[in-house]
Design a protein around this motif. Structure first.
Motif, PDB file in Angstrom:
ATOM      1  N   GLU A  70      -4.802 -10.299  13.240  1.00 54.77           N
ATOM      2  CA  GLU A  70      -5.239  -9.176  12.409  1.00 54.77           C
ATOM      3  C   GLU A  70      -5.047  -9.497  10.927  1.00 54.77           C
ATOM      4  O   GLU A  70      -5.898  -9.157  10.092  1.00 54.77           O
ATOM      5  N   ALA A  71      -3.928 -10.133  10.602  1.00 55.75           N
ATOM      6  CA  ALA A  71      -3.673 -10.497   9.206  1.00 55.75           C
ATOM      7  C   ALA A  71      -4.732 -11.472   8.703  1.00 55.75           C
ATOM      8  O   ALA A  71      -5.162 -11.395   7.542  1.00 55.75           O
ATOM      9  N   GLN A  72      -5.169 -12.392   9.554  1.00 55.03           N
ATOM     10  CA  GLN A  72      -6.214 -13.335   9.170  1.00 55.03           C
ATOM     11  C   GLN A  72      -7.536 -12.614   8.920  1.00 55.03           C
ATOM     12  O   GLN A  72      -8.263 -12.934   7.967  1.00 55.03           O
ATOM     13  N   VAL A  73      -7.845 -11.648   9.762  1.00 52.43           N
ATOM     14  CA  VAL A  73      -9.103 -10.913   9.621  1.00 52.43           C
ATOM     15  C   VAL A  73      -9.087 -10.026   8.377  1.00 52.43           C
ATOM     16  O   VAL A  73     -10.035 -10.006   7.593  1.00 52.43           O
ATOM     17  N   LEU A  74      -7.996  -9.303   8.191  1.00 51.79           N
ATOM     18  CA  LEU A  74      -7.919  -8.354   7.082  1.00 51.79           C
ATOM     19  C   LEU A  74      -7.673  -9.042   5.740  1.00 51.79           C
ATOM     20  O   LEU A  74      -8.104  -8.547   4.700  1.00 51.79           O
ATOM     21  N   ALA A  75      -6.971 -10.173   5.782  1.00 56.67           N
ATOM     22  CA  ALA A  75      -6.715 -10.960   4.564  1.00 56.67           C
ATOM     23  C   ALA A  75      -6.182 -10.103   3.425  1.00 56.67           C
ATOM     24  O   ALA A  75      -6.671 -10.153   2.290  1.00 56.67           O
ATOM     25  N   LEU A  76      -5.143  -9.313   3.719  1.00 56.22           N
ATOM     26  CA  LEU A  76      -4.577  -8.441   2.697  1.00 56.22           C
ATOM     27  C   LEU A  76      -3.967  -9.234   1.537  1.00 56.22           C
ATOM     28  O   LEU A  76      -3.893  -8.732   0.410  1.00 56.22           O
ATOM     29  N   THR A 130       8.507  -3.016  14.102  1.00 58.64           N
ATOM     30  CA  THR A 130       9.034  -3.957  13.119  1.00 58.64           C
ATOM     31  C   THR A 130       7.957  -4.944  12.676  1.00 58.64           C
ATOM     32  O   THR A 130       7.815  -5.238  11.478  1.00 58.64           O
ATOM     33  N   THR A 131       7.183  -5.432  13.626  1.00 55.22           N
ATOM     34  CA  THR A 131       6.106  -6.366  13.312  1.00 55.22           C
ATOM     35  C   THR A 131       5.075  -5.723  12.395  1.00 55.22           C
ATOM     36  O   THR A 131       4.648  -6.308  11.388  1.00 55.22           O
ATOM     37  N   GLY A 132       4.678  -4.503  12.724  1.00 53.99           N
ATOM     38  CA  GLY A 132       3.690  -3.808  11.902  1.00 53.99           C
ATOM     39  C   GLY A 132       4.202  -3.483  10.514  1.00 53.99           C
ATOM     40  O   GLY A 132       3.450  -3.558   9.529  1.00 53.99           O
ATOM     41  N   ARG A 133       5.486  -3.157  10.424  1.00 57.56           N
ATOM     42  CA  ARG A 133       6.052  -2.813   9.120  1.00 57.56           C
ATOM     43  C   ARG A 133       6.050  -4.017   8.189  1.00 57.56           C
ATOM     44  O   ARG A 133       5.649  -3.918   7.027  1.00 57.56           O
ATOM     45  N   HIS A 134       6.474  -5.171   8.702  1.00 62.60           N
ATOM     46  CA  HIS A 134       6.540  -6.365   7.859  1.00 62.60           C
ATOM     47  C   HIS A 134       5.150  -6.898   7.490  1.00 62.60           C
ATOM     48  O   HIS A 134       4.926  -7.335   6.359  1.00 62.60           O
ATOM     49  N   ARG A 135       4.241  -6.848   8.452  1.00 59.26           N
ATOM     50  CA  ARG A 135       2.919  -7.436   8.245  1.00 59.26           C
ATOM     51  C   ARG A 135       1.994  -6.559   7.413  1.00 59.26           C
ATOM     52  O   ARG A 135       1.168  -7.072   6.629  1.00 59.26           O
ATOM     53  N   PHE A 136       2.106  -5.236   7.582  1.00 58.80           N
ATOM     54  CA  PHE A 136       1.095  -4.362   6.995  1.00 58.80           C
ATOM     55  C   PHE A 136       1.662  -3.226   6.130  1.00 58.80           C
ATOM     56  O   PHE A 136       1.210  -3.031   5.012  1.00 58.80           O
ATOM     57  N   ARG A 137       2.624  -2.482   6.643  1.00 60.78           N
ATOM     58  CA  ARG A 137       3.074  -1.306   5.899  1.00 60.78           C
ATOM     59  C   ARG A 137       3.752  -1.673   4.578  1.00 60.78           C
ATOM     60  O   ARG A 137       3.472  -1.043   3.540  1.00 60.78           O
ATOM     61  N   GLU A 138       4.628  -2.661   4.597  1.00 64.50           N
ATOM     62  CA  GLU A 138       5.320  -3.023   3.361  1.00 64.50           C
ATOM     63  C   GLU A 138       4.359  -3.554   2.300  1.00 64.50           C
ATOM     64  O   GLU A 138       4.460  -3.162   1.128  1.00 64.50           O
ATOM     65  N   PRO A 139       3.399  -4.437   2.657  1.00 62.38           N
ATOM     66  CA  PRO A 139       2.423  -4.859   1.640  1.00 62.38           C
ATOM     67  C   PRO A 139       1.588  -3.703   1.096  1.00 62.38           C
ATOM     68  O   PRO A 139       1.275  -3.666  -0.103  1.00 62.38           O
TER      69      PRO A 139
END
Length: 211
Positions: A70-76, A130-139
């Protein structure tokens, strides 16, 4: 590394986790077993068990791989800084969401399967959150703060809720055959972000009094 993994440039752990995601999409949570992963991935029997000995370990590996993809696709990480103008942020979000909805909807289906399973497994719930928080919510929190939000956590919740609702509608809901175009998404994001931030956008943002 198997021939299949080598042919796609993936490691065996990646092949196992990607296969688990595929099985979730095709068969649901009941169809995800160690044996099924081995068979679908073309691995010797017992390979998945050697990598992830328990069902919890297999689910965690699947969640971790899902977050990576998902991180690769969204490229935040490539989202422009708000100081360069809110229009750039809006455009990047719209492009990322459109890319996800038009080419990677299967990842959403897998995420829904894992999210629902997490409601029944406290140990998976903790890992999933925890995974979602580090990967998406915090950014996203950091981005909202940089954009001038005085309540970045609350605004992040609103942003995530808007995106999640749209993604569910387009992946599994009544809009599954009517995915909005990138320009429509751009307008929606723009309305949302400007409505939340108002005059508190970062100085120099187009459309604000400081611009």
């Amino acid at each position: 590394m198997t021939a299949r993994a080598a042919a796609t440039g993936r490691s065996r752990p990646e092949l196992i986790a990607d296969t688990a995601l595929t099985l979730l999409v095709e068969r649901g949570m009941r169809g995800l077993t160690h044996r099924a992963v081995d068979e679908r991935a073309g691995l010797p029997q017992g390979s998945t068990s050697n990598y992830a000995r328990t069902r919890q370990a297999l689910l965690e590996a699947t969640v971790r791989r899902l977050a990576e993809r998902e991180a690769q696709v969204l490229a935040l990480d490539g989202t422009p800084a708000p100081s360069a103008g809110l229009d750039g942020v809006v455009g990047a979000f719209a492009a990322a969401l459109h890319r996800y909805l038009t080419h990677h909807r299967e990842l959403l289906v897998a995420r829904y399967e894992l999210g629902l399973e997490a409601t029944r497994r406290p140990e998976l719930r903790e890992f999933y959150d925890t995974t979602g928080r580090h990967r998406f919510r915090e950014p996203l929190n950091a981005l909202m703060a940089a954009a001038g939000s005085r309540e970045p956590e609350r605004h992040t919740l609103s942003l995530v809720a808007w995106c999640e609702g749209l993604m569910f509608s387009c992946a599994a809901g009544s809009y599954h055959s009517a995915v909005p175009g990138e320009e429509e998404l751009r307008r929606g994001f723009g309305e949302l972000l400007r409505g939340m931030l108002g005059t508190h956008c970062a100085p120099g943002t187009p459309g604000t009094p400081d611009a």
